[in-house]
Design an enzyme around this catalytic site. Structure first.
Site, PDB file in Angstrom:
ATOM      1  N   LYS A 100      80.918 -45.305 -18.835  1.00 16.16           N
ATOM      2  CA  LYS A 100      80.933 -43.844 -18.971  1.00 16.16           C
ATOM      3  C   LYS A 100      82.342 -43.299 -18.756  1.00 16.16           C
ATOM      4  O   LYS A 100      82.766 -42.352 -19.440  1.00 16.16           O
ATOM      5  CB  LYS A 100      79.948 -43.207 -17.987  1.00 16.16           C
ATOM      6  N   GLN A 148      65.705 -36.867 -22.756  1.00 15.96           N
ATOM      7  CA  GLN A 148      65.243 -35.704 -22.000  1.00 15.96           C
ATOM      8  C   GLN A 148      66.223 -34.533 -22.104  1.00 15.96           C
ATOM      9  O   GLN A 148      65.796 -33.380 -22.227  1.00 15.96           O
ATOM     10  CB  GLN A 148      64.965 -36.067 -20.544  1.00 15.96           C
ATOM     11  N   ALA A 155      73.147 -41.749 -24.403  1.00 13.45           N
ATOM     12  CA  ALA A 155      73.829 -42.645 -23.456  1.00 13.45           C
ATOM     13  C   ALA A 155      72.962 -43.855 -23.186  1.00 13.45           C
ATOM     14  O   ALA A 155      71.732 -43.806 -23.324  1.00 13.45           O
ATOM     15  CB  ALA A 155      74.124 -41.923 -22.143  1.00 13.45           C
ATOM     16  N   TYR A 156      73.603 -44.928 -22.793  1.00 12.16           N
ATOM     17  CA  TYR A 156      72.920 -46.090 -22.238  1.00 12.16           C
ATOM     18  C   TYR A 156      72.818 -45.824 -20.740  1.00 12.16           C
ATOM     19  O   TYR A 156      73.822 -45.884 -20.026  1.00 12.16           O
ATOM     20  CB  TYR A 156      73.727 -47.354 -22.524  1.00 12.16           C
ATOM     21  N   TYR A 188      77.711 -49.488 -15.836  1.00 10.35           N
ATOM     22  CA  TYR A 188      77.341 -48.174 -16.360  1.00 10.35           C
ATOM     23  C   TYR A 188      78.434 -47.150 -16.076  1.00 10.35           C
ATOM     24  O   TYR A 188      78.905 -46.447 -16.975  1.00 10.35           O
ATOM     25  CB  TYR A 188      76.019 -47.720 -15.740  1.00 10.35           C
TER      26      TYR A 188
END
Length: 288
Positions: free
Chosen positions: A128, A11, A59-60, A124
């Site tokens: 990051k 997105q 990104a995951y 997560y």
């Protein structure tokens, strides 16, 4: 200026392409064009791009799934950004890396500064944060932009999930004790390009203005969604505590980011999240 975007099918990647305008030429690579877990392929894509700026919008982001797939989250969120930053440092390109409020954890009740100690609560968030550190180690002059609660008219996000559930159910419960700032992908994309054009360095925070809980966000989606013709009726939206909706990954209760340095760099604050939501919902309506 020319930008190479990783995560072009996501997105934010799509929003960057739409926001580029005449000042930017954007080449966007999705997973099918470049597997960013392949270091050699990623390095080659950067070397052959002719880009002035490389933007990592990949990104995951499956926060709960990451708890059971830490190696994959590490490869995408931590290892790949380090490879990108090293390739950019070697070729003199500006590298822009998108990060998240999830690098912070508990103990906050006022907007979180860029230099606040990180304390991620999840795989997560930890991956990051590791990605940020890998980028800084490979290229101290990189630009890192943290954001939160990103949504768009397409993709997988809270706004589209809520609209679907509101059409299917007469009532639903939404967490009311997690607070943050929703961010329209279009607004984030404009800020990313503006900061990149300025050759900004270091860590910046960007979200839309305003603060809300997930429950308040859901109520606004319902009310504005009905006004935009996306909902025929509004279901009952019950405010529930986090304890009533357990998830594999822990979420921060307060993740509002402090953004004064960003507003100074951009020349003005971002618009309020309610205004950005209004535009996104009407985009969904107009695009069917």
């Amino acid at each position: 200026m020319k930008a190479l975007v990783f995560g072009g099918a996501g997105q934010l990647g799509r929003a960057l392409q739409r926001a580029a305008g005449d000042e930017w030429q954007v080449d966007a690579l999705g997973r099918s064009e470049c597997d960013i877990t392949d270091a050699a392929a990623t390095t080659a894509a950067i070397a052959n791009s002719g880009a002035d700026v490389v933007i990592n919008a990949a990104a995951y982001t499956a926060v709960d799934k990451a708890e059971s797939e830490p190696a994959l989250a590490q490869a995408i969120n931590s290892d790949a950004p380090g490879v990108m930053a090293a390739a950019c440092a070697a070729s003199g390109k500006l590298f822009v890396h998108i990060s998240t409020d999830f690098v912070f954890g508990s103990g906050h009740d006022t907007p979180i500064a860029t230099d606040a100690p990180p304390s991620p609560l999840s795989i997560y968030g930890a991956t990051k944060l590791a990605g940020e550190r890998a980028v800084q180690a490979a290229m101290p002059g990189a630009l890192i932009i943290r954001t939160s609660w990103v949504y768009a008219a397409q993709g997988a996000n809270f706004v589209l999930t809520m609209l679907r559930l509101m059409k299917e159910r007469d009532a639903l419960g939404v967490v009311a004790d997690q607070v943050g700032s929703p961010t329209a992908a279009h607004d984030l994309a404009q800020a990313v390009l503006a900061l990149a054009a300025q050759k900004a360095r270091g860590i910046y925070h960007f979200t839309n203005e305003g603060i809300c809980s997930w429950h308040e966000f859901a109520v606004a989606i319902a009310e504005q969604g009905q006004a935009a013709g996306l909902l025929t009726q509004i279901p009952v939206i019950n405010a529930i505590p986090t304890s009533a909706y357990p998830t594999p990954a822990a979420r921060p209760a307060y993740s509002v980011l402090e953004k004064e340095a960003t507003w100074t760099a951009l020349g003005a604050p971002a618009r309020h999240w309610r205004d950005a939501l209004h535009e996104t919902l009407w985009e969904i309506t107009n695009n069917g």
